[in-house]
Each structure stands twice: as C-alpha cells, then as structure tokens.
Design a protein around this motif. Sequence first.
Motif, mmCIF file in Angstrom:
data_model
loop_
_atom_site.group_PDB
_atom_site.id
_atom_site.type_symbol
_atom_site.label_atom_id
_atom_site.label_comp_id
_atom_site.label_asym_id
_atom_site.label_seq_id
_atom_site.Cartn_x
_atom_site.Cartn_y
_atom_site.Cartn_z
ATOM 1 N N PHE A 83 24.503 28.738 -15.565
ATOM 2 C CA PHE A 83 23.543 29.136 -15.548
ATOM 3 C C PHE A 83 23.265 28.439 -17.865
ATOM 4 N N PRO A 84 24.478 29.218 -18.131
ATOM 5 C CA PRO A 84 23.657 28.326 -19.646
ATOM 6 C C PRO A 84 23.019 27.636 -19.951
ATOM 7 N N VAL A 85 24.402 26.728 -19.041
ATOM 8 C CA VAL A 85 24.740 24.664 -19.541
ATOM 9 C C VAL A 85 23.559 23.984 -18.746
ATOM 10 N N ALA A 86 22.882 24.668 -17.939
ATOM 11 C CA ALA A 86 22.002 24.314 -17.021
ATOM 12 C C ALA A 86 20.341 24.525 -17.257
ATOM 13 N N SER A 87 20.602 25.707 -18.137
ATOM 14 C CA SER A 87 19.373 26.310 -19.118
ATOM 15 C C SER A 87 19.134 25.452 -20.308
ATOM 16 N N PHE A 88 20.184 25.162 -21.497
ATOM 17 C CA PHE A 88 20.660 24.565 -22.408
ATOM 18 C C PHE A 88 20.005 22.841 -22.270
ATOM 19 N N GLY A 89 20.226 22.556 -20.960
ATOM 20 C CA GLY A 89 20.554 21.218 -20.341
ATOM 21 C C GLY A 89 19.472 20.712 -20.452
ATOM 22 N N SER A 90 18.073 21.767 -19.446
ATOM 23 C CA SER A 90 16.820 21.447 -18.757
ATOM 24 C C SER A 90 16.132 21.296 -20.097
ATOM 25 N N SER A 91 16.366 21.710 -21.122
ATOM 26 C CA SER A 91 15.268 21.405 -22.274
ATOM 27 C C SER A 91 16.189 20.491 -22.977
ATOM 28 N N ALA A 92 17.032 20.658 -23.398
ATOM 29 C CA ALA A 92 17.710 19.952 -24.394
ATOM 30 C C ALA A 92 17.735 18.593 -24.274
ATOM 31 N N ALA A 93 17.460 18.082 -22.721
ATOM 32 C CA ALA A 93 17.609 16.855 -22.360
ATOM 33 C C ALA A 93 16.423 16.028 -22.345
ATOM 34 N N TRP A 94 15.509 16.468 -22.885
ATOM 35 C CA TRP A 94 14.135 15.316 -23.103
ATOM 36 C C TRP A 94 14.472 15.217 -24.614
ATOM 37 N N ILE A 95 15.473 15.902 -25.351
ATOM 38 C CA ILE A 95 14.647 15.257 -26.840
ATOM 39 C C ILE A 95 15.843 14.298 -27.044
ATOM 40 N N PHE A 96 16.766 14.549 -26.248
ATOM 41 C CA PHE A 96 17.600 13.365 -26.753
ATOM 42 C C PHE A 96 17.605 11.952 -26.163
ATOM 43 N N ILE A 97 17.004 12.989 -25.089
ATOM 44 C CA ILE A 97 16.408 11.149 -24.076
ATOM 45 C C ILE A 97 14.748 10.258 -24.757
ATOM 46 N N PHE A 98 14.743 11.207 -25.092
ATOM 47 C CA PHE A 98 13.215 10.472 -25.635
ATOM 48 C C PHE A 98 13.742 10.129 -27.503
ATOM 49 N N LEU A 147 19.066 3.746 -29.141
ATOM 50 C CA LEU A 147 20.764 4.495 -28.677
ATOM 51 C C LEU A 147 21.471 5.180 -27.622
ATOM 52 N N ASN A 148 21.443 4.119 -26.971
ATOM 53 C CA ASN A 148 21.953 4.367 -25.808
ATOM 54 C C ASN A 148 23.280 5.538 -25.245
ATOM 55 N N PRO A 149 23.753 5.893 -25.972
ATOM 56 C CA PRO A 149 24.537 6.821 -26.160
ATOM 57 C C PRO A 149 24.174 8.004 -25.777
ATOM 58 N N LEU A 150 23.101 8.549 -26.966
ATOM 59 C CA LEU A 150 22.256 9.772 -26.978
ATOM 60 C C LEU A 150 21.215 10.134 -25.710
ATOM 61 N N ILE A 151 20.972 8.474 -24.519
ATOM 62 C CA ILE A 151 20.085 8.586 -23.442
ATOM 63 C C ILE A 151 21.006 9.100 -22.381
ATOM 64 N N ASP A 152 22.406 8.399 -22.824
ATOM 65 C CA ASP A 152 23.110 9.185 -21.578
ATOM 66 C C ASP A 152 23.681 10.212 -21.457
ATOM 67 N N LEU A 153 24.061 11.512 -23.190
ATOM 68 C CA LEU A 153 23.597 12.225 -22.769
ATOM 69 C C LEU A 153 22.708 13.129 -22.363
ATOM 70 N N GLY A 154 21.485 12.330 -22.397
ATOM 71 C CA GLY A 154 20.642 13.828 -21.879
ATOM 72 C C GLY A 154 20.168 13.842 -20.417
ATOM 73 N N ILE A 155 20.428 12.100 -19.624
ATOM 74 C CA ILE A 155 21.041 12.564 -19.008
ATOM 75 C C ILE A 155 22.213 12.831 -17.999
ATOM 76 N N TYR A 156 23.367 13.313 -18.968
ATOM 77 C CA TYR A 156 24.494 14.425 -17.826
ATOM 78 C C TYR A 156 23.713 15.567 -18.796
ATOM 79 N N LEU A 157 23.018 16.161 -19.442
ATOM 80 C CA LEU A 157 22.121 17.094 -19.896
ATOM 81 C C LEU A 157 21.502 17.621 -18.218
ATOM 82 N N PHE A 158 21.130 16.997 -18.104
ATOM 83 C CA PHE A 158 19.862 16.794 -17.057
ATOM 84 C C PHE A 158 20.114 17.126 -15.400
#
Length: 230
Positions: A124-139, A146-157
Amino acid sequence: MFFPMYFDPTYIILIPAIIFTMYAQSKVKSTFQRYLQIRAQKGYTGFEVARALLDRNGLRDVPIELSQGSLSDHYDPRNRVLRLSREVYQGNSIASVSVAAHEVGHAIQHAHGYVPLSLRNAIFPVASFGSSAAWIFIFAGFILALNPLIDLGIYLFGAAVLFQAVTLPVEFNASSRAMDLLDANGFVVREEYNSARRVLNAAALTYVAAMAVAVSQLIRLIILRNNRRR
C-alpha cells in the motif's frame, strides 16, 4: 511533447473501462439503495451483526466506529478498527447487514493472516506513492525528453496496478466469508440470501472496474513510451 499526453488515439483504450466504471458505480448505488429499503426479517442492525460476528470469531477487542458519508464502510487494519456508515451502523436492512458482514470478513482475514490482504497492506505505501508520483515523472519525462523518467513513472504506476490486482481476491474472499457468516449465524433467512449476495456482488463490480481502468491506463502509457522510442 505535451501534445501526445493529452490528444492522442491511445485514449480510446480507456473508453471501455470508463464506461464499465460508470456502470459499476451506478449498479452499486442502485442496488444498495434498493436493498437499503428492505428490512431484514431478523431485524438486526448492521452494528449488532458486526459486533456479534466479531465476538464469535474471537475479535472482541476490535471496536466498531461510526464513519462519515455513504458507502464509507471499511476495516482499518493498521488500527484494527471496523468503521460503518450511518445507514449500515443503524440500519436493519438487507444491505446494512450484508455490508457489515463483509467488513467483518476483512477483520477475520487480518486476524488469520490472509496472504492477499497481508500483501496488499505491505504494498500500500508504495502503491499510494506510485499512483500520484508516477504522473510527475511521466510528464517530466515527456517534457524533458528523458526516457528513464518515463520508465520510472510507468514502474511506479505499475505498483498501483499491482495493488488493484491484489485487492480483487481480498474483496471477493471477504464477500464469500460474509455470506457464510450470515448464513451460519442465522442473520438472514433463506429467502434473503440471494438478495444479500446481490448487494455484495454489486459492490465487487467497483473493484473490477478500478482494475480495468488501471490496466488500461498502464497499457496506454507503455504504448506511448514505445511510440516515442521509434
């Protein structure tokens, strides 16, 4: 770079899941309201059912609190508290006793160390962080190229999608336990059994819909990333 994130054909992937979500939300509200108007023949309130079932399963130390809002019923595993909305807590309808029993099902899962629930609580803690932070990295990844940021966002999501996936067996199992508890303890009569099941099945649809939206969004993001790299 901003354009494809908001105006691209991949949005069509989300449409079926969004339509299903709208149907699920309508279904659970209409079903709950329908059976909220039908008094259970035994006349027990949701609080009385929940308290009795908790006590009979060795969970006398789990308190029951009144929660605000409609359909806000839940079991809090961190504080070991069961919270019921006013219409469930005070109501003696089929919907009230069904939802109360479902939440007791979660409390029993927690007490017995039900693996999917333990896994859900752990991520839950990772999922909760990932659901919101993912979009920051993706955008940021699309804007800065920067493709690595997109990848990180997708992993978080993906962590949020995993959370939704684990939630399904947790909810279905709690509903199954609820039906067994209601039947075994005589809180519903035979004629009411199918009605109680309809209430819980309708509620389960919302979790299936959430999973469908999450998976669709993840597929869309992967397609966008892959298209960018071509």
